[in-house]
Scaffold this motif. Structure first.
Motif, PDB file in Angstrom:
ATOM      1  N   SER A 194       0.836  -1.203   0.000  1.00 39.50           N
ATOM      2  CA  SER A 194       0.000   0.000   0.000  1.00 39.50           C
ATOM      3  C   SER A 194       0.872   1.254   0.000  1.00 39.50           C
ATOM      4  O   SER A 194       0.566   2.241  -0.699  1.00 39.50           O
ATOM      5  CB  SER A 194      -0.946   0.010   1.197  1.00 39.50           C
ATOM      6  N   LEU A 195       1.991   1.225   0.738  1.00 45.55           N
ATOM      7  CA  LEU A 195       2.922   2.353   0.724  1.00 45.55           C
ATOM      8  C   LEU A 195       3.570   2.490  -0.643  1.00 45.55           C
ATOM      9  O   LEU A 195       3.683   3.598  -1.192  1.00 45.55           O
ATOM     10  CB  LEU A 195       3.987   2.157   1.800  1.00 45.55           C
ATOM     11  N   GLY A 200       4.165   5.423  -5.817  1.00 46.27           N
ATOM     12  CA  GLY A 200       4.127   5.399  -7.269  1.00 46.27           C
ATOM     13  C   GLY A 200       3.311   6.525  -7.871  1.00 46.27           C
ATOM     14  O   GLY A 200       3.427   6.816  -9.064  1.00 46.27           O
ATOM     15  N   ARG A 201       2.503   7.187  -7.054  1.00 46.22           N
ATOM     16  CA  ARG A 201       1.681   8.293  -7.543  1.00 46.22           C
ATOM     17  C   ARG A 201       2.315   9.647  -7.241  1.00 46.22           C
ATOM     18  O   ARG A 201       1.719  10.691  -7.525  1.00 46.22           O
ATOM     19  CB  ARG A 201       0.285   8.219  -6.911  1.00 46.22           C
ATOM     20  N   LEU A 208      14.545   2.542  -2.957  1.00 44.04           N
ATOM     21  CA  LEU A 208      13.910   1.340  -2.409  1.00 44.04           C
ATOM     22  C   LEU A 208      14.965   0.388  -1.879  1.00 44.04           C
ATOM     23  O   LEU A 208      15.771  -0.152  -2.630  1.00 44.04           O
ATOM     24  CB  LEU A 208      13.082   0.656  -3.492  1.00 44.04           C
ATOM     25  N   LYS A 209      14.956   0.169  -0.559  1.00 39.61           N
ATOM     26  CA  LYS A 209      15.907  -0.761   0.043  1.00 39.61           C
ATOM     27  C   LYS A 209      15.368  -2.186  -0.014  1.00 39.61           C
ATOM     28  O   LYS A 209      14.168  -2.419   0.121  1.00 39.61           O
ATOM     29  CB  LYS A 209      16.192  -0.367   1.491  1.00 39.61           C
ATOM     30  N   ILE A 226       5.813   0.358  -7.598  1.00 45.79           N
ATOM     31  CA  ILE A 226       5.992   1.804  -7.742  1.00 45.79           C
ATOM     32  C   ILE A 226       5.900   2.208  -9.207  1.00 45.79           C
ATOM     33  O   ILE A 226       5.183   3.148  -9.575  1.00 45.79           O
ATOM     34  CB  ILE A 226       7.348   2.233  -7.150  1.00 45.79           C
ATOM     35  N   LEU A 227       6.607   1.484 -10.060  1.00 45.28           N
ATOM     36  CA  LEU A 227       6.628   1.806 -11.488  1.00 45.28           C
ATOM     37  C   LEU A 227       5.240   1.705 -12.107  1.00 45.28           C
ATOM     38  O   LEU A 227       4.857   2.524 -12.950  1.00 45.28           O
ATOM     39  CB  LEU A 227       7.595   0.873 -12.215  1.00 45.28           C
ATOM     40  N   SER A 228       4.478   0.701 -11.707  1.00 45.89           N
ATOM     41  CA  SER A 228       3.167   0.461 -12.323  1.00 45.89           C
ATOM     42  C   SER A 228       2.168   1.565 -12.027  1.00 45.89           C
ATOM     43  O   SER A 228       1.159   1.693 -12.725  1.00 45.89           O
ATOM     44  CB  SER A 228       2.601  -0.884 -11.862  1.00 45.89           C
ATOM     45  N   GLU A 229       2.439   2.372 -10.992  1.00 49.79           N
ATOM     46  CA  GLU A 229       1.546   3.487 -10.667  1.00 49.79           C
ATOM     47  C   GLU A 229       1.972   4.779 -11.357  1.00 49.79           C
ATOM     48  O   GLU A 229       1.346   5.817 -11.161  1.00 49.79           O
ATOM     49  CB  GLU A 229       1.503   3.688  -9.154  1.00 49.79           C
TER      50      GLU A 229
END
Length: 339
Positions: A194-195, A200-201, A208-209, A226-229
């Motif tokens: 969810s984070l 991603g928005r 990103l660790k 992240i990329l997909s958002e």
């Protein structure tokens, strides 16, 4: 699937392909490379794969090809030349190595100002500092939170360095975005989906660790969230994994660096501070990380680590950090990079 556009495809041709892809119920992500653009198509390919191949006859399209990896947007197939992410006057992923340095936690104005002066003088490219601190014990120092963010931004702006800080809670995103140039997702949140979706928005780069027990494919899928958002600016960070070995804080997995570079176009940095937990090991592992192909380093530096409120044993004093920066220069040149 990805739609590879011709080298001289026009913006109108690219947008026409985007509309066609979206009409087939896919998300279309345009990725602009050095020579050509690629339209990455994300969605359920089971019923529409044959329809996507028909795009090869559309004006401006060179070919349509499948992406073998489960992580589509992060795959090197999408951008073979690799990604470079620009952050103020710094960049990660290009020929020049990037060094992000600063204390584990922001403890006071005097401390973060002294750290900023030290890392700037030694040649660091970004200033890091934790305002929100995820700690194993609820009784340990948890960070200065909003006040710390203000102090970090102030210190970074004064010395002319972009600032990096950790985000823990989706509810704090707007606050952190206001003050930081790069948002770091810590190891404990590496699979907090969810984070990751919320980040991603945003339009800020995300560092990103890798989680302490996260396999590399799981790590890549976390980046994919992240990329997909819609946020293309993701930096991967190897920071050590939990193994049976207890002599060091973690086991720094330098195998991950060349493998991630082989799998993905995203920049890769290494955190030898958390990877070892011992200040005397930070420099040799930092040098090893660059030799393995890392695009940069994340180094903890504290004016007085012996009195640090968190992670003192792994933080470098300013003089040690300055010596490390000097040692990095000939190694960078040996592997075809600069610093």
């Amino acid at each position: 699937m990805i739609v590879v556009m011709k080298a001289h495809a026009t913006e109108e041709e690219i947008q026409a392909v985007v509309r066609m892809v979206e009409d087939l119920d896919y998300k279309a992500h345009v990725i602009s490379g050095i020579e050509r653009s690629v339209v990455a198509c994300v969605g359920d390919e089971r019923g529409a794969k044959h329809q996507l191949t028909h795009l090869e006859s559309v004006a401006g399209v060179e070919r349509v090809m499948p992406v073998v990896k489960s992580f589509k947007l992060a795959s090197r197939e999408v951008r073979p030349e690799g990604s470079t992410i620009r952050i103020g006057n710094a960049e990660i992923g290009g020929k020049r190595l990037a060094v992000i340095a600063g204390p584990c936690a922001i403890e006071s104005e005097a401390q973060i100002e002294a750290a900023a002066d030290a890392v700037k003088a030694a040649g660091a490219h970004m200033l890091r500092g934790g305002a929100f601190k995820p700690r194993t014990s609820p009784y340990s120092f948890q960070g200065m939170e909003g006040e710390g963010l203000v102090l970090l931004e102030k210190a970074g702006r004064r010395v002319g360095l972009p600032v990096v800080t950790e985000i823990m809670d989706p509810h704090d995103i707007d606050l952190v975005v206001e003050h930081a140039d790069v948002l770091q997702v810590g190891a404990r949140n590496a699979q907090n989906f969810s984070l990751l979706r919320r980040l991603g928005r945003t339009n800020k780069p995300i560092l990103l660790k890798r989680g302490m027990s996260t396999k590399l494919e799981e790590f890549m899928m976390a980046a994919e969230y992240i990329l997909s958002e819609g946020n293309p600016n993701v930096i991967l960070c190897e920071r050590g994994i939990r193994t049976f070995e207890t002599a060091t804080r973690n086991t720094l997995d330098l195998n991950a660096v060349p493998l991630l570079k082989e799998w993905s176009h995203l920049p890769v940095v290494v955190d030898p501070s958390h990877g070892t937990g011992i200040y005397s090991l930070v420099a040799p592992m930092a040098l090893a990380a660059i030799a393995a192909g890392a695009d940069g380093l994340l180094i903890e530096v504290h004016p007085k680590p012996e009195s640090a409120l968190s992670d003192g044993p792994q933080q470098l004093k300013p003089a040690r950090f300055a010596n490390l920066m000097k040692a990095l220069k000939p190694l960078a040149e040996a592997v075809g990079r600069t610093i």
